[in-house]
Design a protein around this motif. Structure first.
Motif, PDB file in Angstrom:
ATOM      1  N   PRO A 170       0.800  -1.231   0.000  1.00 48.85           N
ATOM      2  CA  PRO A 170       0.000   0.000   0.000  1.00 48.85           C
ATOM      3  C   PRO A 170       0.831   1.278   0.000  1.00 48.85           C
ATOM      4  N   GLU A 171       2.078   1.202   0.478  1.00 46.48           N
ATOM      5  CA  GLU A 171       2.932   2.386   0.496  1.00 46.48           C
ATOM      6  C   GLU A 171       3.257   2.881  -0.912  1.00 46.48           C
ATOM      7  N   PHE A 172       3.001   2.034  -1.924  1.00 46.73           N
ATOM      8  CA  PHE A 172       3.225   2.453  -3.307  1.00 46.73           C
ATOM      9  C   PHE A 172       2.431   3.713  -3.635  1.00 46.73           C
ATOM     10  N   ILE A 173       1.263   3.873  -3.038  1.00 47.47           N
ATOM     11  CA  ILE A 173       0.401   5.017  -3.332  1.00 47.47           C
ATOM     12  C   ILE A 173       1.123   6.331  -3.051  1.00 47.47           C
ATOM     13  N   ASN A 174       1.997   6.338  -2.060  1.00 53.40           N
ATOM     14  CA  ASN A 174       2.709   7.571  -1.696  1.00 53.40           C
ATOM     15  C   ASN A 174       3.644   8.051  -2.793  1.00 53.40           C
ATOM     16  N   SER A 175       3.995   7.166  -3.711  1.00 49.90           N
ATOM     17  CA  SER A 175       4.912   7.546  -4.789  1.00 49.90           C
ATOM     18  C   SER A 175       4.197   8.191  -5.976  1.00 49.90           C
ATOM     19  N   THR A 189      -6.055   0.488   3.519  1.00 52.24           N
ATOM     20  CA  THR A 189      -5.603  -0.517   4.491  1.00 52.24           C
ATOM     21  C   THR A 189      -6.666  -0.874   5.517  1.00 52.24           C
ATOM     22  N   SER A 190      -7.707  -0.048   5.644  1.00 51.09           N
ATOM     23  CA  SER A 190      -8.741  -0.328   6.648  1.00 51.09           C
ATOM     24  C   SER A 190      -9.742  -1.349   6.121  1.00 51.09           C
ATOM     25  N   SER A 191     -10.070  -2.313   6.967  1.00 50.86           N
ATOM     26  CA  SER A 191     -11.073  -3.319   6.611  1.00 50.86           C
ATOM     27  C   SER A 191     -11.521  -3.999   7.892  1.00 50.86           C
ATOM     28  N   THR A 217       2.652 -12.434   0.024  1.00 49.61           N
ATOM     29  CA  THR A 217       1.898 -12.249  -1.204  1.00 49.61           C
ATOM     30  C   THR A 217       0.419 -12.014  -0.919  1.00 49.61           C
ATOM     31  N   LEU A 218      -0.151 -12.810  -0.035  1.00 50.71           N
ATOM     32  CA  LEU A 218      -1.558 -12.655   0.290  1.00 50.71           C
ATOM     33  C   LEU A 218      -1.818 -11.327   0.969  1.00 50.71           C
ATOM     34  N   SER A 219      -0.897 -10.852   1.772  1.00 52.46           N
ATOM     35  CA  SER A 219      -1.066  -9.571   2.437  1.00 52.46           C
ATOM     36  C   SER A 219      -1.154  -8.446   1.412  1.00 52.46           C
ATOM     37  N   ASN A 220      -0.207  -8.404   0.484  1.00 51.74           N
ATOM     38  CA  ASN A 220      -0.244  -7.384  -0.554  1.00 51.74           C
ATOM     39  C   ASN A 220      -1.436  -7.573  -1.486  1.00 51.74           C
ATOM     40  N   SER A 221      -1.803  -8.823  -1.746  1.00 52.57           N
ATOM     41  CA  SER A 221      -2.989  -9.087  -2.558  1.00 52.57           C
ATOM     42  C   SER A 221      -4.234  -8.557  -1.868  1.00 52.57           C
TER      43      SER A 221
END
Length: 330
Positions: A170-175, A189-191, A217-221
């Motif tokens: 999710p930190e990719f969004i900051n770029s 990230t909220s769920s 992998t599942l976490s990022n997925s």
């Protein structure tokens, strides 16, 4: 096969792998008679577990702010019901807004141009990055909106963002620059724990053999999934703020709204005051699950995708390989 279609196929596979009612419910034989073809459906009110009609459902939902209509992608009964419900809702309230998983925020201008009759359908399909099954399954929704001058919201985040979140987190969004950050919800990230468990269970059929690697992998997925869910919820809420007197009808794959989880849960966190209704599909050969939605529509099950395990495993491997070849570039 592109990544979007890969996810669609995996969701269908997960769905396939995925109480006795009151006296008003038809027997199994009666239900099967009502669902004779792949285009047939039978509507139920999940609260009292009884058969209901299109008009009764429409009347029941007259005061709803947002109505989720879950679908099994490419199932003709799902798309037939969506079209009929849209018409029924419009007959009762012509202040409707359509919200669609099948279009993304970055293509909103293209979608608006088409609705204003400034471009043709082939331009919409190409420049709007329409799904492969747009002509057969979603054309009728957009054309209804166009004919009646109804807004259509491209609610989803671009597939490129989903792909990059799945690979980089999710930190990719900051770029991203400010324009591209507007294509995705600020919070991906909220769920709810219930949704994370549901997603993990569905995806566990496709995990690798390395447990540590599978967990990452599942976490990022999962965050990639939330990029979709939370963005669609944010899009719906913004549409509500723009047209507070309108009823919003949102179309998405059933996984995003079943059990009031996913996009529904995300919307409730943003705007708990909204009156939300969920309509969910269920295969007629499955046991009754009245918790999937406020209303259930039963349909014939999809054909068995694979009989032989080796054929299924080969197909999944090919899909995942095709996905991994897609570069993470915006």
């Amino acid at each position: 096969m592109n990544f979007r279609n890969t996810i669609k196929c995996l969701t269908i596979i997960a769905s396939i792998l995925s109480t006795q009612g009151c006296s008003t419910i038809p027997t199994s034989a009666e239900t099967n008679a009502q669902i004779a073809t792949m285009q047939d459906y039978q509507l139920y009110n999940a609260t009292n577990q009884s058969v209901t009609s299109l008009n009764k459902l429409r009347n029941d939902l007259a005061d709803s702010d947002v109505i989720f209509i879950g679908e099994y992608h490419s199932h003709s009964a799902s798309h037939r019901l969506q079209t009929q419900l849209l018409n029924a809702f419009y007959q009762q309230n012509n202040k409707l807004v359509l919200s669609m998983e099948q279009f993304t925020r970055d293509k909103q201008d293209v979608l608006d141009q088409y609705l204003r009759n400034e471009i043709g359908e082939q331009t919409l399909i190409k420049d709007g990055d329409a799904w492969d099954n747009y002509p057969s399954d979603y054309r009728q929704l957009v054309e209804f909106a166009k004919e009646h001058s109804l807004p259509v919201i491209g609610a989803n985040t671009p597939i490129s963002i989903v792909r990059c979140v799945a690979r980089k987190g999710p930190e990719f969004i900051n770029s991203l620059d400010s324009e591209k950050q507007n294509w995705v919800a600020a919070d991906i990230t909220s769920s709810s724990p219930e949704y994370q468990n549901k997603f993990t269970k569905a995806m566990s059929h496709h995990g690798g053999s390395n447990k540590k690697e599978t967990k990452i992998t599942l976490s990022n997925s999962f965050y990639a999934q939330l990029a979709r869910d939370n963005t669609m919820a944010d899009s719906i809420y913004k549409a509500h703020l723009t047209s507070p007197d309108s009823q919003i009808v949102h179309f998405n794959g059933a996984f995003h709204s079943n059990y009031h989880l996913g996009t529904v849960d995300a919307l409730k966190r943003i705007a708990p005051e909204l009156k939300i209704a969920v309509i969910s599909p269920q295969f007629s050969n499955e046991g009754d699950d009245w918790n999937k939605g406020d209303y259930i529509y039963k349909i014939k099950s999809l054909p068995t995708r694979y009989i032989k395990k080796e054929n299924r495993d080969k197909a999944i491997k090919e899909m995942m390989s095709a996905k991994n070849k897609k570069s993470c570039v915006l």
